[in-house]
Design a protein around this motif. Structure first.
Motif, PDB file in Angstrom:
ATOM      1  N   GLY A 162      49.684  37.607  23.877  1.00 14.13           N
ATOM      2  CA  GLY A 162      51.076  37.371  24.270  1.00 14.13           C
ATOM      3  C   GLY A 162      52.012  37.838  23.172  1.00 14.13           C
ATOM      4  N   ASN A 163      52.918  38.732  23.505  1.00 14.74           N
ATOM      5  CA  ASN A 163      53.928  39.205  22.560  1.00 14.74           C
ATOM      6  C   ASN A 163      55.232  38.489  22.905  1.00 14.74           C
ATOM      7  N   TRP A 164      55.552  37.481  22.112  1.00 12.46           N
ATOM      8  CA  TRP A 164      56.723  36.646  22.443  1.00 12.46           C
ATOM      9  C   TRP A 164      58.041  37.325  22.081  1.00 12.46           C
ATOM     10  N   LYS A 165      57.963  38.419  21.342  1.00 13.09           N
ATOM     11  CA  LYS A 165      59.163  39.154  20.916  1.00 13.09           C
ATOM     12  C   LYS A 165      60.153  38.190  20.230  1.00 13.09           C
ATOM     13  N   MET A 166      61.461  38.437  20.327  1.00 13.62           N
ATOM     14  CA  MET A 166      62.407  37.569  19.621  1.00 13.62           C
ATOM     15  C   MET A 166      62.869  36.442  20.558  1.00 13.62           C
ATOM     16  N   GLY A 226      53.356  49.263  15.731  1.00 15.89           N
ATOM     17  CA  GLY A 226      53.874  50.412  16.481  1.00 15.89           C
ATOM     18  C   GLY A 226      54.294  50.090  17.898  1.00 15.89           C
ATOM     19  N   HIS A 227      54.744  48.846  18.126  1.00 16.00           N
ATOM     20  CA  HIS A 227      55.261  48.546  19.461  1.00 16.00           C
ATOM     21  C   HIS A 227      56.400  49.509  19.786  1.00 16.00           C
ATOM     22  N   SER A 228      56.555  49.848  21.045  1.00 15.45           N
ATOM     23  CA  SER A 228      57.568  50.868  21.401  1.00 15.45           C
ATOM     24  C   SER A 228      58.975  50.422  21.014  1.00 15.45           C
ATOM     25  N   TYR A 238      47.682  50.387  25.397  1.00  9.57           N
ATOM     26  CA  TYR A 238      48.448  51.444  26.071  1.00  9.57           C
ATOM     27  C   TYR A 238      49.606  50.783  26.811  1.00  9.57           C
ATOM     28  N   GLU A 239      50.807  51.110  26.387  1.00  6.91           N
ATOM     29  CA  GLU A 239      51.995  50.531  27.006  1.00  6.91           C
ATOM     30  C   GLU A 239      52.979  51.636  27.374  1.00  6.91           C
ATOM     31  N   PRO A 240      52.939  52.089  28.633  1.00  6.10           N
ATOM     32  CA  PRO A 240      53.926  53.078  29.040  1.00  6.10           C
ATOM     33  C   PRO A 240      55.325  52.467  28.899  1.00  6.10           C
ATOM     34  N   TRP A 262      58.139  53.023  30.112  1.00  6.38           N
ATOM     35  CA  TRP A 262      58.881  52.811  31.363  1.00  6.38           C
ATOM     36  C   TRP A 262      58.410  51.564  32.116  1.00  6.38           C
ATOM     37  N   ALA A 263      57.313  50.987  31.696  1.00  6.52           N
ATOM     38  CA  ALA A 263      56.795  49.792  32.382  1.00  6.52           C
ATOM     39  C   ALA A 263      57.080  48.513  31.606  1.00  6.52           C
ATOM     40  N   ILE A 264      57.663  48.651  30.402  1.00  3.52           N
ATOM     41  CA  ILE A 264      57.863  47.464  29.561  1.00  3.52           C
ATOM     42  C   ILE A 264      59.152  46.747  29.932  1.00  3.52           C
ATOM     43  N   GLY A 265      59.004  45.520  30.386  1.00  2.53           N
ATOM     44  CA  GLY A 265      60.162  44.698  30.701  1.00  2.53           C
ATOM     45  C   GLY A 265      60.957  45.177  31.908  1.00  2.53           C
ATOM     46  N   THR A 266      60.394  46.105  32.663  1.00  2.00           N
ATOM     47  CA  THR A 266      61.140  46.698  33.777  1.00  2.00           C
ATOM     48  C   THR A 266      60.684  46.174  35.133  1.00  2.00           C
ATOM     49  N   GLY A 294      49.585  47.228  28.631  1.00  2.54           N
ATOM     50  CA  GLY A 294      50.803  46.414  28.549  1.00  2.54           C
ATOM     51  C   GLY A 294      51.937  47.075  29.303  1.00  2.54           C
ATOM     52  N   GLY A 295      52.777  46.255  29.907  1.00  3.79           N
ATOM     53  CA  GLY A 295      53.916  46.760  30.666  1.00  3.79           C
ATOM     54  C   GLY A 295      53.988  46.051  32.001  1.00  3.79           C
ATOM     55  N   SER A 296      54.797  44.971  32.023  1.00  3.50           N
ATOM     56  CA  SER A 296      55.009  44.195  33.250  1.00  3.50           C
ATOM     57  C   SER A 296      53.717  43.655  33.873  1.00  3.50           C
ATOM     58  N   VAL A 297      52.778  43.245  33.020  1.00  6.71           N
ATOM     59  CA  VAL A 297      51.603  42.547  33.554  1.00  6.71           C
ATOM     60  C   VAL A 297      52.037  41.156  33.990  1.00  6.71           C
ATOM     61  N   GLY A 345      45.085  42.692  28.258  1.00  4.97           N
ATOM     62  CA  GLY A 345      46.502  43.041  28.325  1.00  4.97           C
ATOM     63  C   GLY A 345      47.298  42.561  27.133  1.00  4.97           C
ATOM     64  N   LEU A 346      48.395  43.274  26.887  1.00  6.15           N
ATOM     65  CA  LEU A 346      49.410  42.823  25.933  1.00  6.15           C
ATOM     66  C   LEU A 346      50.608  42.426  26.799  1.00  6.15           C
ATOM     67  N   ILE A 347      50.924  41.145  26.748  1.00  3.64           N
ATOM     68  CA  ILE A 347      51.839  40.578  27.735  1.00  3.64           C
ATOM     69  C   ILE A 347      53.152  40.177  27.071  1.00  3.64           C
ATOM     70  N   GLY A 348      54.255  40.691  27.566  1.00  5.46           N
ATOM     71  CA  GLY A 348      55.562  40.332  27.025  1.00  5.46           C
ATOM     72  C   GLY A 348      56.160  39.175  27.804  1.00  5.46           C
ATOM     73  N   GLY A 349      57.081  39.482  28.694  1.00  6.21           N
ATOM     74  CA  GLY A 349      57.820  38.465  29.439  1.00  6.21           C
ATOM     75  C   GLY A 349      56.958  37.344  30.016  1.00  6.21           C
ATOM     76  N   ALA A 350      55.863  37.719  30.642  1.00  8.99           N
ATOM     77  CA  ALA A 350      55.034  36.718  31.320  1.00  8.99           C
ATOM     78  C   ALA A 350      54.272  35.824  30.347  1.00  8.99           C
TER      79      ALA A 350
END
Ligand code: PGA
Length: 249
Positions: A8-12, A94-96, A166-168, A170-174, A210-213, A230-235
């Motif tokens: 889980g990538n909680w970001k900021m 190296g996160h996008s 692998y995190e395209p 265009w799929a991150i947070g979209t 990773g990317g909107s999983v 997976g590398l999971i952001g929002g979820a």
């Protein structure tokens, strides 16, 4: 057989109060039984809180970024040793968002990867193409370039102690996920490229998508032969959803 890894990538995001609840719920869910290896990456300021809650459990934690330098006059930076001090096992490299918003080049990312490895952290190397790069048919060129920066600096063995995500972009947070087949194709390409240097490293390498999983697409994605989690952001900020993704592996 590669173990599924869900990070889980909680970001900021987060606060002491919100994290307390989230960490507790994740811990309970994992203790109730999941097959996947589970990692959370809160903001640096909350890593001590993660350590306090998770030490002794099956959940690991990690940083979202690190400095390539060991110590010194680098205001605002966090070193690998500092992450280790907070008992991190992992660190995202190296996160996008780091590449796009903070100008991290492939070379800087490679230095960070090497610094993480030298300290004994497990780097999670993020690679992935922009939408215009995909549309121009450059996905493999971009991903190969990002991967080669690591191979050139640290050699293929460096990947035996790391993870690739692998995190395209265009799929991150979209909300737009790569289809399982689109993701699988790039994962297979990554494994193939690594296998040109070492078949055994390639075979063991965990490659996350990773990317909107989300809970409703994780099963299909993780079922692909070269997708190892997976590398999971929002979820990852919602315990029930994150645990559902962890159970999908
Ligand atoms: P997302 O982010 O799941 O919110 O798309 C993934 C990531 O940035 O690692």
């Amino acid at each position: 057989m590669r173990q599924t890894l869900v990070a889980g990538n909680w970001k900021m995001n987060g606060s002491l109060e919100a994290n307390h609840q989230l960490l507790k719920s994740i811990l309970e869910g994992v203790e109730a039984g999941v097959n996947a290896k589970v990692v959370v990456c809160p903001s640096t300021v909350y890593l001590a809180q993660a350590a306090e809650t998770l030490t002794g459990s099956d959940v690991s934690w990690g940083g979202q970024n690190l400095s390539p330098e060991k110590s010194g006059a680098f205001t605002g930076e966090v070193s690998a040793d500092m992450l280790l001090n907070l008992k991190c096992q992992y660190v995202i490299v190296g996160h996008s968002e780091r590449r796009a918003l903070f100008g991290e080049s492939d070379e800087v990312v490679a230095e960070k990867y090497a610094a993480a490895l030298a300290a004994g952290l497990i780097p999670i190397l993020c690679v992935g193409e922009l939408l215009e790069e995909r549309e121009a048919g450059e996905t493999e060129t971009v991903v190969a370039r990002q991967l080669d920066a690591i191979l050139e600096k640290s050699g293929v063995e460096a990947l035996s102690a790391g993870v690739v995500a692998y995190e395209p972009v265009w799929a991150i947070g979209t909300g737009k996920t790569a289809s399982p087949q689109q993701a699988q194709d790039v994962h297979a390409f990554i494994r193939q490229r690594v296998s040109e240097k070492s078949a055994s490293v390639a075979e063991k390498l965990q490659i996350l998508y990773g990317g909107s999983v989300k809970p409703d697409n994780a099963v299909e994605l993780f079922a692909m032969s070269d997708i190892d989690g997976g590398l999971i952001g929002g979820a990852s900020l919602d315990a029930a959803g994150f645990l559902a993704i962890c159970r999908a592996g």
